[in-house]
Design an enzyme around this catalytic site. Structure first.
Site, PDB file in Angstrom:
ATOM      1  N   ASP A  91      32.470 -11.167  84.969  1.00 27.12           N
ATOM      2  CA  ASP A  91      31.398 -11.547  85.902  1.00 27.12           C
ATOM      3  C   ASP A  91      31.345 -10.580  87.079  1.00 27.12           C
ATOM      4  O   ASP A  91      30.267 -10.213  87.556  1.00 27.12           O
ATOM      5  CB  ASP A  91      31.598 -12.978  86.431  1.00 27.12           C
ATOM      6  CG  ASP A  91      30.922 -14.022  85.545  1.00 27.12           C
ATOM      7  OD1 ASP A  91      30.719 -13.749  84.349  1.00 27.12           O
ATOM      8  OD2 ASP A  91      30.594 -15.119  86.052  1.00 27.12           O
ATOM      9  N   ASP A 120      37.420 -13.257  81.600  1.00 25.67           N
ATOM     10  CA  ASP A 120      36.268 -14.078  81.990  1.00 25.67           C
ATOM     11  C   ASP A 120      35.890 -13.761  83.436  1.00 25.67           C
ATOM     12  O   ASP A 120      34.722 -13.527  83.756  1.00 25.67           O
ATOM     13  CB  ASP A 120      36.628 -15.562  81.841  1.00 25.67           C
ATOM     14  CG  ASP A 120      35.494 -16.458  82.310  1.00 25.67           C
ATOM     15  OD1 ASP A 120      34.338 -16.196  81.941  1.00 25.67           O
ATOM     16  OD2 ASP A 120      35.767 -17.422  83.054  1.00 25.67           O
ATOM     17  N   ASP A 142      44.745  -9.348  90.726  1.00 27.55           N
ATOM     18  CA  ASP A 142      44.153  -9.404  92.073  1.00 27.55           C
ATOM     19  C   ASP A 142      43.806  -7.995  92.552  1.00 27.55           C
ATOM     20  O   ASP A 142      42.724  -7.746  93.101  1.00 27.55           O
ATOM     21  CB  ASP A 142      45.084 -10.131  93.063  1.00 27.55           C
ATOM     22  CG  ASP A 142      46.528  -9.652  93.015  1.00 27.55           C
ATOM     23  OD1 ASP A 142      46.896  -8.886  92.092  1.00 27.55           O
ATOM     24  OD2 ASP A 142      47.311 -10.037  93.905  1.00 27.55           O
ATOM     25  N   TYR A 172      42.859 -21.088  77.763  1.00 24.76           N
ATOM     26  CA  TYR A 172      41.671 -21.792  77.258  1.00 24.76           C
ATOM     27  C   TYR A 172      42.015 -22.719  76.100  1.00 24.76           C
ATOM     28  O   TYR A 172      41.302 -23.681  75.833  1.00 24.76           O
ATOM     29  CB  TYR A 172      40.622 -20.784  76.765  1.00 24.76           C
ATOM     30  CG  TYR A 172      39.696 -20.239  77.826  1.00 24.76           C
ATOM     31  CD1 TYR A 172      40.198 -19.633  78.970  1.00 24.76           C
ATOM     32  CD2 TYR A 172      38.317 -20.321  77.666  1.00 24.76           C
ATOM     33  CE1 TYR A 172      39.337 -19.113  79.929  1.00 24.76           C
ATOM     34  CE2 TYR A 172      37.455 -19.802  78.626  1.00 24.76           C
ATOM     35  CZ  TYR A 172      37.974 -19.201  79.752  1.00 24.76           C
ATOM     36  OH  TYR A 172      37.125 -18.695  80.681  1.00 24.76           O
ATOM     37  N   LYS A 184      49.294 -10.274  85.402  1.00 23.74           N
ATOM     38  CA  LYS A 184      49.923 -10.801  86.615  1.00 23.74           C
ATOM     39  C   LYS A 184      51.420 -10.823  86.341  1.00 23.74           C
ATOM     40  O   LYS A 184      52.090 -11.857  86.424  1.00 23.74           O
ATOM     41  CB  LYS A 184      49.342 -12.198  86.920  1.00 23.74           C
ATOM     42  CG  LYS A 184      49.698 -12.761  88.274  1.00 23.74           C
ATOM     43  CD  LYS A 184      49.046 -12.041  89.442  1.00 23.74           C
ATOM     44  CE  LYS A 184      49.606 -12.561  90.754  1.00 23.74           C
ATOM     45  NZ  LYS A 184      49.144 -11.785  91.928  1.00 23.74           N
TER      46      LYS A 184
HETATM   47  C1  IPM Z   1      31.842 -16.694  79.245  1.00 22.28           C
HETATM   48  C2  IPM Z   1      31.663 -18.085  79.798  1.00 22.28           C
HETATM   49  C3  IPM Z   1      32.502 -19.065  78.980  1.00 22.28           C
HETATM   50  C4  IPM Z   1      33.946 -18.627  79.059  1.00 22.28           C
HETATM   51  C5  IPM Z   1      32.331 -20.542  79.406  1.00 22.28           C
HETATM   52  C6  IPM Z   1      30.890 -20.987  79.389  1.00 22.28           C
HETATM   53  C7  IPM Z   1      33.173 -21.464  78.581  1.00 22.28           C
HETATM   54  O1  IPM Z   1      31.993 -18.121  81.148  1.00 22.28           O
HETATM   55  O2  IPM Z   1      31.572 -16.487  78.051  1.00 22.28           O
HETATM   56  O3  IPM Z   1      32.232 -15.817  80.015  1.00 22.28           O
HETATM   57  O4  IPM Z   1      34.645 -18.965  80.023  1.00 22.28           O
HETATM   58  O5  IPM Z   1      34.390 -17.939  78.140  1.00 22.28           O
HETATM   59 MG    MG Z   2      32.354 -16.218  81.992  1.00 22.88          MG
END
Ligand code: IPM
Ligand code: MG
Length: 380
Positions: free
Chosen positions: A269, A265, A241, A155, A209
């Site tokens: 999710d 990240d 993975d 990042y 990884k």
């Molecule tokens: C998160 C989001 C952010 C990230 C984005 C919006 C930059 O996806 O906080 O998980 O990737 O950190």
């Molecule tokens: Mg995110």
């Protein structure tokens, strides 16, 4: 467990300064909810709280041409804690990278030095039917904590583009991003993960990884060295993975997952979806012990439902609970908010994201404000 914030230096009766960053999309709505909950805690627990709002993201860009105004950075760094809604939306998608709302988010994380992103993900028994997992797997539950490195890696690494001519004469554009970590960066987040594991189920899984990436091999070495200091913690390693797969097969087997910035990240999710809705997951981003923490729901700005009073405020309210715990050192108030959130779910209150789960329980449909009021009623 460590706490983070300026409060430790103050006397317990001092006013705690909280900066609110509503941001874009549903951000202002969910921040308004969390603020009501924090104000209720201020009364119930007699904690003097002072709130200041500051601009971030597309809203800040529209107001002053920068997604992260200097004034916002100054206010956030001087606060006891910062609570953010969400940033981003189609209106700002075509801006150059440095002006996009997302770059403000990365900028404020970096400016505040919050390298440790804690993302707890839980399958609440009341919501097991909302999980997309097979019922017998979801029934075994999930209660894990993702410790995601937040201010390094790909990042923030070197990146760029250049035009090159290939040996066959073809002109192409090439672009690169760099995953680079040093042992100090790995060690400090790994320490959080080990300490968190020690206070939980004493099981830490490093996700990497290492079969391909040199940076991942450095993570493994560093974590392996640190493990000697935490003999009670069981440590294992998973390639990312495989981790993505195992989370679906046996989410109940995990306790603390330690990850680099990008892997965390992605997996957070996935864990959010497993828990039933991304509208439930809070996060805490912490740095040095004497600096403020940054708290935000892990969901985005949801432009499709913005301004309609439909957004589920629970992820932001639960982020406010983490703020009470980690930055204001008020574990009792934090637990009261978390208990109230559980109670509203048990009572059947559901925003739109959690209806239609196929469960036979009667549901009380609510919007953002209805959900907030339900939490407030259980908090009193
Ligand atoms: C998160 C989001 C952010 C990230 C984005 C919006 C930059 O996806 O906080 O998980 O990737 O950190
Ligand atoms: Mg995110």
């Amino acid at each position: 467990m460590k706490t983070s914030g300026n409060v430790s230096k103050q006397n317990p009766g001092a006013v705690r300064h909280i900066v609110l960053l509503p941001g874009d999309g549903i951000g202002p709505e969910v921040i308004a909810s969390a603020r009501q909950v924090l104000e209720a805690c201020a009364v119930r627990f007699a904690i003097p709280l002072a709130f200041t709002e500051a601009a971030i993201g597309g809203a800040a860009y529209d107001a002053c041409g920068s997604p992260l105004p200097q004034d916002t950075v100054v206010k956030c760094c001087a606060a006891d804690a910062v609570l953010m809604g969400a940033v981003g939306g189609p209106a700002w998608d075509k801006l150059e990278r440095g002006l996009r709302p997302e770059s403000a988010l990365l900028g404020i994380r970096q400016a505040m030095g919050v390298y440790c992103n804690l993302r707890p993900a839980i399958i609440y028994p009341q919501l097991a039917a909302a999980s997309p997992l097979r019922a017998d797997v979801a029934a075994k539950g999930m209660n894990l904590l993702i410790c995601r490195e937040l201010t390094g890696g790909i990042y923030f690494g070197d990146r760029g583009r250049e035009s090159v001519v290939l040996p066959d004469g073809q002109a192409v554009v090439s672009a690169w991003d760099t995953e680079r970590y040093n042992t100090a960066e790995i060690r400090r987040i790994a320490l959080w993960a080990f300490q968190s594991a020690q206070a939980r189920q004493r099981h830490l899984t490093l996700v990497d990884k290492a079969n391909v990436l040199e940076s991942s091999r450095l993570w493994r070495e560093t974590v392996t060295n640190l493990a000697a200091d935490f003999p009670e913690v069981q440590v294992d390693f998973l390639y990312v993975d495989n981790a993505a797969m195992q989370l679906l097969r046996r989410p109940f087997d995990f306790d603390v997952l330690l990850t680099s910035n990008m892997f965390g990240d992605i997996l957070s999710d996935e864990a959010a979806e497993i828990s039933g809705s991304i509208g439930l997951l809070p996060s805490a981003s912490l740095g040095a012990a004497d600096r403020p923490g940054l708290y935000e729901p892990i969901h985005g700005s949801a432009p499709d439902i913005a301004g309609q009073g439909k957004a589920n405020p629970l992820a932001t309210i639960l982020s406010a609970a983490l703020l009470l715990r980690y930055s204001l050192n008020l574990p009792e108030a934090a637990a009261a908010v978390e208990t109230a959130c559980q109670a509203v779910l048990t009572a059947g209150y559901r925003c739109e994201d959690l209806r239609d789960t196929g469960a036979s329980l009667p549901v009380i449909p609510v919007g953002t404000q209805g959900m907030t009021e339900a939490v407030l009623s259980f908090l009193k």
